[in-house]
Scaffold this active site. Sequence first.
Site, PDB file in Angstrom:
ATOM      1  N   CYS A 136       0.833  -1.200   0.000  1.00 10.24           N
ATOM      2  CA  CYS A 136       0.000   0.000   0.000  1.00 10.24           C
ATOM      3  C   CYS A 136       0.868   1.252   0.000  1.00 10.24           C
ATOM      4  CB  CYS A 136      -0.920  -0.013   1.215  1.00 10.24           C
ATOM      5  SG  CYS A 136      -1.893   1.492   1.371  1.00 10.24           S
ATOM      6  N   CYS A 139      -0.327   4.127   2.151  1.00  7.65           N
ATOM      7  CA  CYS A 139      -0.155   3.929   3.605  1.00  7.65           C
ATOM      8  C   CYS A 139       1.298   4.186   3.992  1.00  7.65           C
ATOM      9  CB  CYS A 139      -0.496   2.503   4.028  1.00  7.65           C
ATOM     10  SG  CYS A 139      -1.978   1.834   3.306  1.00  7.65           S
ATOM     11  N   ASP A 140       2.235   3.702   3.187  1.00  8.08           N
ATOM     12  CA  ASP A 140       3.641   3.645   3.620  1.00  8.08           C
ATOM     13  C   ASP A 140       4.595   4.532   2.832  1.00  8.08           C
ATOM     14  OD1 ASP A 140       2.881   1.724   5.477  1.00  8.08           O
ATOM     15  OD2 ASP A 140       3.027   0.131   3.998  1.00  8.08           O
TER      16      ASP A 140
END
Length: 316
Positions: A136, A139-140
């Site tokens: 993701c 997300c990261d």
Amino acid sequence: MEKEHVKCLIVGSGPAGYTAAIYAGRANLNPVLYAGLQLGGQLTTTTEVENFPGYPQGIAGPELMEDLRKQAERFGADMRYGVVTAFNCAQAPYEVTIDEEKVITADTVIIATGAAAKYLGVEDEKKYAGMGVSACATCDGFFYRKKVVAVVGGGDTACEEAVYLAGLASKVYLIVRKPYLRASKIMQERVLNHEKIEVLFEHNAVGLYGDNGVEGVHLVKRLGEADESRYDVAIDGFFLAIGHKPNSDVFKPWVDTDEIGYILTEGATPRTKTPGVFAAGDVADPHYRQAITAAASGCKAAIEAERYLSEKGLIG
Ligand code: NDP
């Protein structure tokens, strides 16, 4: 175990689940929705959604999902946290176990559990999980500012993630196993014209290395061909974007699936082989997998649930 009866239980909180909740709420079915592990579904891990009708300037994925949730709540949908851990349709009403501790009996069930990111299956993905491997980018990606990353995949997700990461990282390698991209033309152009993205066509990632998290990837060019070559590239982050697996396992054997796990429904309807159990969104859609098609199938599932309850005399 604690027990509760509901007329319409919706499992999943992506566009399909929330749209089903909007329609079921407006039909006075008092729907109860269990959100699953990822509140808001896959769109909460995306950045800009530019193709959902009604947003000429685009909208952030998490914001779109928040709007859908509020809209469903406005019509009385009961939103809850929890994951389905067992499902039994041996007799109606059907038994749905939540978090292994609570049993709901439901007259109708709408399965809208979506799909989860796939991994390559190489041992190093597990070894470096949370230490440079991610599925993701939104997300990261933040952790890779001014660093070098690789994205695996040649579809829309991979291209979208590569462009997103290129906004943060100093360099992005896109590792594509075929000699072409599968993504839509507009995404292909964005990737191919981006100065920070280098597309490695006909490459496979076969392993990772590094003493303190990911420090590089082992690549094979033209795997299995006479001119196959192997080399390493230094990277700090490794992002998977190679498609998804439908979250259908817990609902078997009460629904049929194809060999990948997509739930099979009757023709263009969301009806499964068990009367009163419907499937909507990505969990039943190997073809389109779009937010708008998921929302549409959630709508169909709620209409079907209402008709089923009405035919059975379970609603007035
Ligand atoms: P896709 O199935 O479209 O693409 C998966 C990609 O990963 C392909 O390039 C595939 O290669 C590659 N791949 C699969 N397995 C492996 C493997 N083991 N090793 C290396 N590469 C592999 O998935 P997406 O998640 O990209 O997209 C799913 C759907 O969602 C699509 O319909 C897409 O259009 C849509 N989507 C739309 C977006 C938007 O409109 N904003 C954003 C994101 C997705 P190969 O081609 O060789 O099979």
